[in-house]
Design a protein around this motif. Sequence first.
Motif, mmCIF file in Angstrom:
data_model
loop_
_atom_site.group_PDB
_atom_site.id
_atom_site.type_symbol
_atom_site.label_atom_id
_atom_site.label_comp_id
_atom_site.label_asym_id
_atom_site.label_seq_id
_atom_site.Cartn_x
_atom_site.Cartn_y
_atom_site.Cartn_z
ATOM 1 N N GLY A 21 124.016 59.187 -59.708
ATOM 2 C CA GLY A 21 123.539 58.423 -60.855
ATOM 3 C C GLY A 21 124.424 57.228 -61.139
ATOM 4 N N GLY A 22 125.728 57.423 -60.986
ATOM 5 C CA GLY A 22 126.665 56.320 -61.201
ATOM 6 C C GLY A 22 126.501 55.213 -60.179
ATOM 7 N N ILE A 23 126.248 55.601 -58.923
ATOM 8 C CA ILE A 23 126.050 54.596 -57.880
ATOM 9 C C ILE A 23 124.848 53.715 -58.204
ATOM 10 C CG2 ILE A 23 125.351 54.288 -55.466
ATOM 11 C CD1 ILE A 23 127.037 56.739 -54.780
ATOM 12 N N VAL A 47 129.654 41.338 -58.476
ATOM 13 C CA VAL A 47 130.811 41.878 -57.748
ATOM 14 C C VAL A 47 131.385 43.080 -58.495
ATOM 15 C CG1 VAL A 47 133.153 41.385 -56.932
ATOM 16 C CG2 VAL A 47 131.351 39.664 -56.694
ATOM 17 N N LEU A 48 131.452 42.974 -59.817
ATOM 18 C CA LEU A 48 131.928 44.111 -60.607
ATOM 19 C C LEU A 48 130.998 45.303 -60.434
ATOM 20 C CD1 LEU A 48 133.034 42.432 -63.969
ATOM 21 C CD2 LEU A 48 134.447 43.065 -62.011
ATOM 22 N N GLY A 49 129.692 45.022 -60.373
ATOM 23 C CA GLY A 49 128.739 46.098 -60.157
ATOM 24 C C GLY A 49 128.936 46.756 -58.809
ATOM 25 N N ILE A 50 129.153 45.960 -57.772
ATOM 26 C CA ILE A 50 129.392 46.514 -56.437
ATOM 27 C C ILE A 50 130.692 47.308 -56.419
ATOM 28 C CG2 ILE A 50 129.856 45.898 -54.034
ATOM 29 C CD1 ILE A 50 128.021 43.492 -54.406
ATOM 30 N N SER A 51 131.698 46.825 -57.156
ATOM 31 C CA SER A 51 132.969 47.541 -57.257
ATOM 32 C C SER A 51 132.767 48.935 -57.828
ATOM 33 C CB SER A 51 133.948 46.747 -58.132
ATOM 34 O OG SER A 51 135.111 47.504 -58.417
ATOM 35 N N LYS A 52 131.975 49.008 -58.887
ATOM 36 C CA LYS A 52 131.718 50.303 -59.503
ATOM 37 C C LYS A 52 130.850 51.184 -58.601
ATOM 38 C CE LYS A 52 132.251 48.559 -64.211
ATOM 39 N NZ LYS A 52 133.424 49.389 -64.534
ATOM 40 N N GLY A 82 133.154 52.694 -56.199
ATOM 41 C CA GLY A 82 133.891 53.788 -56.832
ATOM 42 C C GLY A 82 133.046 55.037 -56.957
ATOM 43 N N GLN A 83 131.791 54.887 -57.368
ATOM 44 C CA GLN A 83 130.910 56.045 -57.502
ATOM 45 C C GLN A 83 130.613 56.666 -56.137
ATOM 46 O OE1 GLN A 83 129.871 57.553 -60.246
ATOM 47 N NE2 GLN A 83 130.956 56.117 -61.562
ATOM 48 N N ALA A 84 130.495 55.833 -55.111
ATOM 49 C CA ALA A 84 130.303 56.365 -53.758
ATOM 50 C C ALA A 84 131.521 57.175 -53.338
ATOM 51 C CB ALA A 84 130.048 55.219 -52.775
ATOM 52 N N ALA A 85 132.704 56.705 -53.735
ATOM 53 C CA ALA A 85 133.923 57.453 -53.447
ATOM 54 C C ALA A 85 133.930 58.796 -54.177
ATOM 55 C CB ALA A 85 135.149 56.625 -53.839
ATOM 56 N N MET A 86 133.414 58.809 -55.408
ATOM 57 C CA MET A 86 133.315 60.068 -56.156
ATOM 58 C C MET A 86 132.348 61.028 -55.474
ATOM 59 S SD MET A 86 133.394 58.990 -60.195
ATOM 60 C CE MET A 86 133.342 60.704 -60.695
ATOM 61 N N SER A 138 140.068 48.169 -56.942
ATOM 62 C CA SER A 138 139.805 48.359 -58.372
ATOM 63 C C SER A 138 138.712 49.405 -58.574
ATOM 64 C CB SER A 138 139.391 47.035 -59.018
ATOM 65 O OG SER A 138 140.438 46.091 -58.959
ATOM 66 N N GLY A 139 137.679 49.367 -57.719
ATOM 67 C CA GLY A 139 136.619 50.355 -57.830
ATOM 68 C C GLY A 139 137.107 51.762 -57.581
ATOM 69 N N LEU A 140 138.010 51.921 -56.619
ATOM 70 C CA LEU A 140 138.534 53.249 -56.295
ATOM 71 C C LEU A 140 139.485 53.757 -57.369
ATOM 72 C CD1 LEU A 140 138.419 55.468 -54.212
ATOM 73 C CD2 LEU A 140 140.272 54.352 -52.962
ATOM 74 N N LEU A 141 140.355 52.875 -57.888
ATOM 75 C CA LEU A 141 141.300 53.301 -58.918
ATOM 76 C C LEU A 141 140.581 53.736 -60.190
ATOM 77 C CD1 LEU A 141 144.122 53.665 -60.087
ATOM 78 C CD2 LEU A 141 144.157 51.219 -60.631
ATOM 79 N N GLU A 142 139.514 53.045 -60.545
ATOM 80 C CA GLU A 142 138.788 53.372 -61.771
ATOM 81 C C GLU A 142 138.252 54.798 -61.756
ATOM 82 O OE1 GLU A 142 135.014 51.683 -64.413
ATOM 83 O OE2 GLU A 142 135.900 50.455 -62.829
ATOM 84 N N VAL A 143 137.768 55.254 -60.601
ATOM 85 C CA VAL A 143 137.205 56.605 -60.524
ATOM 86 C C VAL A 143 138.243 57.648 -60.155
ATOM 87 C CG1 VAL A 143 134.928 55.723 -59.922
ATOM 88 C CG2 VAL A 143 136.510 56.338 -58.098
ATOM 89 N N MET A 144 139.393 57.203 -59.614
ATOM 90 C CA MET A 144 140.421 58.158 -59.228
ATOM 91 C C MET A 144 140.944 58.940 -60.431
ATOM 92 S SD MET A 144 143.696 57.424 -56.745
ATOM 93 C CE MET A 144 142.612 56.768 -55.480
ATOM 94 N N PHE A 145 140.838 58.349 -61.625
ATOM 95 C CA PHE A 145 141.230 59.053 -62.840
ATOM 96 C C PHE A 145 140.420 60.341 -63.014
ATOM 97 C CE2 PHE A 145 143.163 55.057 -63.860
ATOM 98 C CZ PHE A 145 144.173 55.352 -64.759
ATOM 99 N N PHE A 146 139.213 60.368 -62.451
ATOM 100 C CA PHE A 146 138.322 61.506 -62.643
ATOM 101 C C PHE A 146 138.310 62.460 -61.453
ATOM 102 C CE2 PHE A 146 136.671 57.805 -64.932
ATOM 103 C CZ PHE A 146 136.682 58.294 -66.231
#
Length: 441
Positions: free
Chosen positions: A168-170, A272-277, A280-284, A341-349
């Motif tokens: 859903g996040g992706i 670009v910010l959207g792709i970054s997120k 990150g969601q794909a990494a999650m 930045s995308g990876l660090l944002e989700v790494m908190f979770f």
Amino acid sequence: MVSKMKPLSDRKTNPIRNVLGLGYWVQGFRCFPWMAVNFFLKDGLKVDPSTLQILQNSANLPMVGKPFYGVISDAVYVSGQHRIPYIAVGAMLQAVSWLAIAIFSKSDISIFTMTLYLLLSNLGASIVEVANDAIVAETGKQPTTSSKDYQSSSGELQSYVWMASSAGGILGNLLGGLAIDRFSPESMFLFFGFLIALQFFITISVRESSLNLPKTPNVGIRKQLSELSAALQKPEIAYSVTWFAASYAVIPALTGTMFFYQTEHLKIQSSVLGISKVFGQAAMLLWGVVYNHYLKSVSPRRLISAIQVSMAVFMISDVLFVRGIYRGMGVPDSLYVVIFSGLLEVMFFFKILPFSVLIAQLCPPGCEGSVMAFVMSAIALAMIVSGYLGVALVSYTGVTGDDFSKFPIGLLIQAVSTIIPLYWSYLIPDDMKSKSRRKEE
């Protein structure tokens, strides 16, 4: 001997995966309107970085009430159901709030009114999350036909809902990044409001009896509070939750400042910010798959500690990024924002997944909703504290929307703060398997 409980894998007769899959997918998709909220506050209401971060964290205050919602859902049945009705109520509150924002934001909505609507939305979201988390905890404790089956399925449902939320996040971030340049924030709020309304109607069409949840006696709110108190007094639960919450609270969050730095100073486009997120969601999503297949046997302490160290490394990398080191090496700012930045944002979770599995194993039967709600409430409160610490740090270092010269110092302090909780990581139980064997003996 055949178990009376139907196995979780019986998807034809048990729609539990459909209910949880939809619930957690929508929960992940909430990033879609929140991306519009950030741009609406920055461009529409002209807030500064500190105000943006204060609003972001203050809107999460309803999440702190999760233990109360958990106790209510554990103890108070509605027409013989104590999970589905709360999911429906939470969805309805979210739909009302987002539709109201979409309608009234066109008439010069104030920051105060916007905050009230966001509080109402997060109140509904927190109620839904409590009910969904309780279902996951209850189902994960159901007996199976053999201990071997239990070991093989341990953490499976947690990984499944984690992946549903990530999916859903992706999609939410991908569509949000594309839509913010093409549609108004009000249109995005309206779309999400209708989506949540659809979830409400789907939810009320499901009977809780079809989920085959374990039957627990209706003991009342006072008894439920007593059981919650007894559970939280268990050292392994109390110490784990305390450390986990503190591991978030001591880290000053700089998300609002980083958002302004990327959009105002570096002029990074919203797509670009959207792709970054999305990255990150794909990494999650990948993290959920990897954990489910390879890391469930790793001790929670070692896994969570490793994630904590990785977070600090990425924060130090942000220091180099803001100083322009990577730019001097030929790495485009947009590429760094998308990947690191995308990876660090989700790494908190990342560490929430192994910790939720740990708590589900420690949680006593009958108060799963209350305990899991308390855990998520502690995390929410810790993140609010983290956000306010970030505002204080930005003020202390003198970073503003026009001056980011001291921003690397703040990021360095953030990295050091991330390492501090590792000195008390011994508070997390290290070997749950051996403890389970001792209990069985």
